[in-house]
Write an enzyme that holds these catalytic residues in place. Structure first.
Site, PDB file in Angstrom:
ATOM      1  N   PRO A   2      -6.785 -47.737 -16.252  1.00  0.00           N
ATOM      2  CA  PRO A   2      -7.335 -46.610 -17.001  1.00  0.00           C
ATOM      3  C   PRO A   2      -6.230 -45.815 -17.674  1.00  0.00           C
ATOM      4  CG  PRO A   2      -7.439 -46.195 -14.645  1.00  0.00           C
ATOM      5  CD  PRO A   2      -7.055 -47.625 -14.808  1.00  0.00           C
ATOM      6  N   GLU A   3      -6.458 -45.436 -18.915  1.00  0.00           N
ATOM      7  CA  GLU A   3      -5.484 -44.646 -19.664  1.00  0.00           C
ATOM      8  C   GLU A   3      -6.026 -43.236 -19.882  1.00  0.00           C
ATOM      9  OE1 GLU A   3      -3.648 -46.536 -22.974  1.00  0.00           O
ATOM     10  OE2 GLU A   3      -3.813 -48.532 -22.103  1.00  0.00           O
TER      11      GLU A   3
END
Length: 462
Positions: A2-3
């Protein structure tokens, strides 16, 4: 992994569902995911109220009463799930917050790489992951990014992904930002101009904002929360599109590895400032590849003509002896090669043709590699090579252009030059066209007049 947009989606979900709730107890199922003493973690948070959920870059922080902070890095597969009531433990659950109203928040991590750490306010400001992060693209000034890039020779992608330089840009959105900015991921950071720093930050802000608005990207097994999937993946132009046409110029998207991370970029739109730009032009006989090469030469490209270099090879002592061994003494008249004899034997036997190529190709490739190594980074080179892929010379190129033309057109061009079209086309019939189509970065159909061909070339970022 996840960014920033995905983590922001998680933060907003948590903010709606758990802020204001008081911790009744915490079930720790795997204490190695808690940095520090797990028992102290539980004891200090029991009875505390969750007042806020904040984020910096890709790191979350839960703000509890008594000025206690819990940082949470989701790493590869970390997820939070909110339940109105306590449910049975699932296989990959790491920790569960049980609240006084009967609801619960579970941290689940298939890879088990995520980490939670408890801080008081003073240590949070000084030593937490938050304190070690650089500014986000939303707040970072172009002058500060420029100052930091000028100190580094590392590839710009590696620098942008350094969370102490810019927080929140991970692999996916780094590819997207560099593509939007038309900057090659391997460009040394110190060669990035102040204007390019401004362009990078502008695109990063726009892309991240759009991703946040879309709920983050769902990549592989990552989901922000039950009932909420990020949808920005439908807008990705670079990441995950290797081998597909560039949405700007149509060239095939390339994939390389930068510091171990898969990186997708366009070989034409994103040129590396640190190396000469090399285009390989290839195609069947009289398809128009030499016309393309000469046109690029007129635009300032250094023209490497493989046919001329191959003719030069025939006069090299070691190569001459190999050709005589292959074709016999009649293949040379004195010191000069007898091309008619060689062509006739090549036309008769495909195996002989392959052996001849194995003699000539290494010489031609070495000459091209030497030219490229001596060229300045600002120069552009066109490799005019009929058998580019058979000689494995695409390895020297930033992009390979395949020029095609109908056989009738190629026959007419040969006849206009007074050459034996039937014989030459017969020799060229074995040209591995389908293989070339698969390997080429761009295919140009030279199926009309010269003006049409020039217009197609002018439409490319060459």
């Amino acid at each position: 992994m996840p960014e920033l947009p995905e983590v922001e989606t998680v933060r907003r979900l948590l903010e709606v569902n758990v802020v204001g709730k008081t911790v009744q107890d915490i079930d720790v199922y795997r204490d190695v995911n808690i940095t520090g003493d797990a028992h102290e973690f539980v004891d200090l948070l029991r009875g505390k109220t969750l007042q806020n959920v904040i984020r910096k870059g890709k790191v979350l922080a839960f703000v509890f009463s008594s000025k206690l902070y819990v940082t949470s890095h989701l790493r590869m597969e970390g997820k939070y799930f909110f339940y109105p009531s306590v449910i049975e433990k699932e296989k990959h659950d790491i920790l569960r917050f049980r609240f006084t109203d009967g609801s619960s928040l579970v941290y689940n991590d298939v890879r088990k790489f995520g980490r939670l750490e408890l801080f008081d306010e003073a240590l949070f400001q000084k030593d937490s992951p938050f304190a070690k992060l650089g500014e986000e693209p939303f707040t970072l000034k172009k002058e500060d990014l420029y100052r930091m890039t000028q100190k580094r020779s590392l590839p710009i992608k590696q620098v942008l992904m350094d969370q102490s330089v810019v927080s929140g840009i991970g692999n996916i959105y780094c590819d997207e930002t560099l593509f939007a900015s038309a900057i090659h991921p391997l460009t040394p950071a110190k060669k990035i101009s102040l204007k390019e720093c401004e362009i990078l930050l502008d695109h990063a802000k726009e892309i991240l904002s759009n991703a946040i608005h879309s709920g983050g990207s769902t990549i592989r097994s990552y989901h922000p929360g039950k009932g909420m999937d990020g949808m920005f993946q439908v807008h990705l132009h670079a990441y995950g599109h290797v081998g597909e046409p560039c949405p700007r110029c149509g060239a095939k998207m390339h994939k390389i590895f930068v510091n171990g991370r898969g990186t997708t970029y366009c070989p034409l739109c994103q040129k590396n400032k640190a190396t000469p730009f090399v285009v390989g032009v290839t195609g069947p006989i009289h398809s128009g590849k030499s016309t393309v090469a000469h046109y690029l030469e007129d635009k300032g490209y250094i023209h490497f003509n493989a046919d001329e270099v191959a003719k030069e090879a025939y006069f090299q002592k070691g190569i001459r002896s190999k050709i005589i061994a292959l074709f016999g003494e009649e293949s040379y008249g004195g010191d000069k090669p007898n091309y008619a004899v060689i062509r006739s034997k090549v036309a008769e036997d495909e195996g002989v043709k392959t052996k001849l190529e194995s003699i000539l190709h290494p010489y031609v490739k070495k000459k091209a590699a030497t030219l490229i190594s001596k060229a300045k980074a600002s120069q552009r080179i066109v490799l005019d090579v009929p058998l580019l892929f058979q000689a494995k010379m695409e390895e020297l190129c930033d992009a390979a252009l395949l020029v095609l033309a109908p056989e009738s057109s190629r026959s007419e061009r040969l006849e206009r030059e007074g050459r034996d079209a039937k014989s030459l086309l017969s020799i060229n019939a074995a040209y591995p066209l389908e293989e070339a189509k698969k390997k080429a970065d761009l295919i140009i159909d030279n199926d009309a007049d010269l003006g049409s061909l020039i217009r197609k070339l002018d439409a490319l970022p060459l």
